[in-house]
Write a protein that holds these residues in place. Structure first.
Motif, PDB file in Angstrom:
ATOM      1  N   ILE A   1     -25.539  46.517  17.855  1.00 15.92           N
ATOM      2  CA  ILE A   1     -25.055  46.567  19.229  1.00 15.92           C
ATOM      3  C   ILE A   1     -24.751  45.163  19.727  1.00 15.92           C
ATOM      4  CG2 ILE A   1     -25.717  47.126  21.604  1.00 15.92           C
ATOM      5  CD1 ILE A   1     -27.306  49.498  20.404  1.00 15.92           C
ATOM      6  N   ASN A   2     -25.623  44.211  19.477  1.00 20.63           N
ATOM      7  CA  ASN A   2     -25.392  42.835  19.903  1.00 20.63           C
ATOM      8  C   ASN A   2     -24.217  42.220  19.174  1.00 20.63           C
ATOM      9  OD1 ASN A   2     -27.469  42.902  21.705  1.00 20.63           O
ATOM     10  ND2 ASN A   2     -28.975  42.130  20.248  1.00 20.63           N
ATOM     11  N   THR A   3     -24.023  42.546  17.924  1.00 20.81           N
ATOM     12  CA  THR A   3     -22.896  42.022  17.163  1.00 20.81           C
ATOM     13  C   THR A   3     -21.579  42.509  17.753  1.00 20.81           C
ATOM     14  OG1 THR A   3     -24.252  42.009  15.192  1.00 20.81           O
ATOM     15  CG2 THR A   3     -21.887  41.842  14.866  1.00 20.81           C
ATOM     16  N   TYR A   4     -21.525  43.776  18.158  1.00 21.10           N
ATOM     17  CA  TYR A   4     -20.303  44.316  18.745  1.00 21.10           C
ATOM     18  C   TYR A   4     -19.963  43.595  20.039  1.00 21.10           C
ATOM     19  CZ  TYR A   4     -16.991  47.492  20.853  1.00 21.10           C
ATOM     20  OH  TYR A   4     -15.873  48.014  21.455  1.00 21.10           O
ATOM     21  N   ALA A   5     -20.972  43.288  20.836  1.00 25.67           N
ATOM     22  CA  ALA A   5     -20.732  42.623  22.114  1.00 25.67           C
ATOM     23  C   ALA A   5     -20.211  41.202  21.907  1.00 25.67           C
ATOM     24  CB  ALA A   5     -22.009  42.601  22.938  1.00 25.67           C
ATOM     25  N   GLN A   6     -20.468  40.599  20.763  1.00 24.25           N
ATOM     26  CA  GLN A   6     -20.044  39.233  20.508  1.00 24.25           C
ATOM     27  C   GLN A   6     -18.626  39.144  19.943  1.00 24.25           C
ATOM     28  OE1 GLN A   6     -21.975  36.760  21.571  1.00 24.25           O
ATOM     29  NE2 GLN A   6     -23.401  38.327  22.259  1.00 24.25           N
ATOM     30  N   THR A   7     -17.897  40.255  19.873  1.00 25.36           N
ATOM     31  CA  THR A   7     -16.543  40.192  19.337  1.00 25.36           C
ATOM     32  C   THR A   7     -15.532  39.750  20.389  1.00 25.36           C
ATOM     33  OG1 THR A   7     -16.165  42.528  19.787  1.00 25.36           O
ATOM     34  CG2 THR A   7     -16.963  41.955  17.592  1.00 25.36           C
ATOM     35  N   ASP A   8     -15.901  39.775  21.664  1.00 29.36           N
ATOM     36  CA  ASP A   8     -15.006  39.309  22.715  1.00 29.36           C
ATOM     37  C   ASP A   8     -14.934  37.782  22.664  1.00 29.36           C
ATOM     38  OD1 ASP A   8     -15.109  41.982  23.401  1.00 29.36           O
ATOM     39  OD2 ASP A   8     -16.182  41.677  25.274  1.00 29.36           O
ATOM     40  N   TYR A   9     -13.835  37.236  23.197  1.00 29.75           N
ATOM     41  CA  TYR A   9     -13.717  35.778  23.234  1.00 29.75           C
ATOM     42  C   TYR A   9     -12.703  35.358  24.278  1.00 29.75           C
ATOM     43  CZ  TYR A   9      -9.448  36.462  20.463  1.00 29.75           C
ATOM     44  OH  TYR A   9      -8.218  36.870  20.021  1.00 29.75           O
ATOM     45  N   ILE A  10     -12.714  34.061  24.580  1.00 26.19           N
ATOM     46  CA  ILE A  10     -11.665  33.443  25.389  1.00 26.19           C
ATOM     47  C   ILE A  10     -11.148  32.232  24.621  1.00 26.19           C
ATOM     48  CG2 ILE A  10     -12.573  34.207  27.623  1.00 26.19           C
ATOM     49  CD1 ILE A  10     -13.655  31.329  27.995  1.00 26.19           C
TER      50      ILE A  10
ATOM     51  N   VAL B   1     -16.587  39.689  27.474  1.00 25.80           N
ATOM     52  CA  VAL B   1     -15.769  39.819  28.676  1.00 25.80           C
ATOM     53  C   VAL B   1     -16.383  40.949  29.492  1.00 25.80           C
ATOM     54  CG1 VAL B   1     -13.493  40.387  29.590  1.00 25.80           C
ATOM     55  CG2 VAL B   1     -13.688  38.937  27.566  1.00 25.80           C
ATOM     56  N   LYS B   2     -16.907  40.610  30.665  1.00 25.01           N
ATOM     57  CA  LYS B   2     -17.557  41.596  31.520  1.00 25.01           C
ATOM     58  C   LYS B   2     -16.537  42.445  32.262  1.00 25.01           C
ATOM     59  CE  LYS B   2     -21.855  40.359  30.842  1.00 25.01           C
ATOM     60  NZ  LYS B   2     -22.851  41.237  30.291  1.00 25.01           N
ATOM     61  N   SER B   3     -15.486  41.803  32.786  1.00 23.12           N
ATOM     62  CA  SER B   3     -14.412  42.525  33.488  1.00 23.12           C
ATOM     63  C   SER B   3     -13.155  41.667  33.456  1.00 23.12           C
ATOM     64  CB  SER B   3     -14.813  42.850  34.931  1.00 23.12           C
ATOM     65  OG  SER B   3     -14.943  41.668  35.687  1.00 23.12           O
ATOM     66  N   HIS B   4     -12.031  42.307  33.705  1.00 21.01           N
ATOM     67  CA  HIS B   4     -10.749  41.594  33.693  1.00 21.01           C
ATOM     68  C   HIS B   4      -9.745  42.338  34.563  1.00 21.01           C
ATOM     69  CE1 HIS B   4      -9.199  44.707  31.003  1.00 21.01           C
ATOM     70  NE2 HIS B   4     -10.345  44.594  30.356  1.00 21.01           N
ATOM     71  N   ASN B   5      -8.826  41.588  35.132  1.00 20.55           N
ATOM     72  CA  ASN B   5      -7.653  42.144  35.809  1.00 20.55           C
ATOM     73  C   ASN B   5      -6.576  41.072  35.789  1.00 20.55           C
ATOM     74  OD1 ASN B   5      -8.179  40.422  38.022  1.00 20.55           O
ATOM     75  ND2 ASN B   5      -9.447  41.962  39.016  1.00 20.55           N
ATOM     76  N   VAL B   6      -5.515  41.240  36.560  1.00 21.63           N
ATOM     77  CA  VAL B   6      -4.387  40.311  36.465  1.00 21.63           C
ATOM     78  C   VAL B   6      -4.696  38.917  36.997  1.00 21.63           C
ATOM     79  CG1 VAL B   6      -2.618  42.104  36.495  1.00 21.63           C
ATOM     80  CG2 VAL B   6      -3.379  41.107  38.641  1.00 21.63           C
ATOM     81  N   ASP B   7      -5.721  38.781  37.849  1.00 20.64           N
ATOM     82  CA  ASP B   7      -5.979  37.464  38.426  1.00 20.64           C
ATOM     83  C   ASP B   7      -7.321  36.841  38.063  1.00 20.64           C
ATOM     84  OD1 ASP B   7      -7.457  39.212  39.943  1.00 20.64           O
ATOM     85  OD2 ASP B   7      -6.888  38.363  41.870  1.00 20.64           O
ATOM     86  N   LYS B   8      -8.165  37.525  37.278  1.00 26.47           N
ATOM     87  CA  LYS B   8      -9.430  36.903  36.869  1.00 26.47           C
ATOM     88  C   LYS B   8     -10.028  37.596  35.660  1.00 26.47           C
ATOM     89  CE  LYS B   8     -12.564  39.525  39.752  1.00 26.47           C
ATOM     90  NZ  LYS B   8     -12.228  40.084  40.988  1.00 26.47           N
ATOM     91  N   VAL B   9     -10.857  36.815  34.939  1.00 21.80           N
ATOM     92  CA  VAL B   9     -11.655  37.321  33.819  1.00 21.80           C
ATOM     93  C   VAL B   9     -13.078  36.860  34.062  1.00 21.80           C
ATOM     94  CG1 VAL B   9     -12.138  37.056  31.350  1.00 21.80           C
ATOM     95  CG2 VAL B   9      -9.801  37.364  32.117  1.00 21.80           C
TER      96      VAL B   9
ATOM     97  N   TYR C   1      -9.847  38.071  25.002  1.00 25.51           N
ATOM     98  CA  TYR C   1      -9.813  39.291  24.197  1.00 25.51           C
ATOM     99  C   TYR C   1     -11.063  40.109  24.480  1.00 25.51           C
ATOM    100  CZ  TYR C   1     -10.231  42.501  20.314  1.00 25.51           C
ATOM    101  OH  TYR C   1     -10.397  43.640  19.565  1.00 25.51           O
ATOM    102  N   LYS C   2     -10.871  41.376  24.795  1.00 23.75           N
ATOM    103  CA  LYS C   2     -11.984  42.303  24.965  1.00 23.75           C
ATOM    104  C   LYS C   2     -11.802  43.431  23.970  1.00 23.75           C
ATOM    105  CE  LYS C   2     -14.607  45.065  28.226  1.00 23.75           C
ATOM    106  NZ  LYS C   2     -15.883  44.606  27.732  1.00 23.75           N
ATOM    107  N   ALA C   3     -12.810  43.661  23.137  1.00 26.03           N
ATOM    108  CA  ALA C   3     -12.754  44.709  22.118  1.00 26.03           C
ATOM    109  C   ALA C   3     -12.449  46.051  22.764  1.00 26.03           C
ATOM    110  CB  ALA C   3     -14.081  44.771  21.365  1.00 26.03           C
TER     111      ALA C   3
END
Length: 106
Positions: free
Chosen positions: A22-31, A43-51, A73-75
């Protein structure tokens, strides 16, 4: 008795492996920062004006505007690239198709 101990040990090992994934899956996101550094995390949340992003090993959530980072990138959600769209004066996050624009721009 040996079979019982073996089954218990096997069940414990499987439970450990499943929960550690579970922790490994959460670490696949990046900036990707503006200087090109790749920061792994979630990545907790994202939209057109913030991440909203939490770096690996940290608990503090950071907020990034499109001017602050190149992409996120959010899985399961895809790649969000910071760019200025025609007719706009400021940057916004735009989702890139996995094999479309991304493969054409490198």
């Amino acid at each position: 008795m040996k079979i019982y101990n073996f089954r218990f040990s096997l069940a414990f090992i499987l439970l450990f492996l499943l929960t550690s994934g579970i922790n490994t899956y959460a670490q696949t996101d990046y900036i990707i920062t503006n200087n090109g550094a790749k920061v792994m995390g979630e990545v907790k949340s994202h939209n057109v004006d913030k991440v909203k992003f939490t770096a690996a090993g940290e608990k503090k959530v950071q907020r990034f505007n499109p001017e602050d980072i190149k992409e996120a990138y959010k899985a399961g959600h895809g790649i969000f690239c910071s760019m200025i769209l025609p007719g706009d004066k400021s940057s916004s996050f735009v989702i890139l198709p996995c094999l479309g624009l991304r493969s054409l721009t490198g």
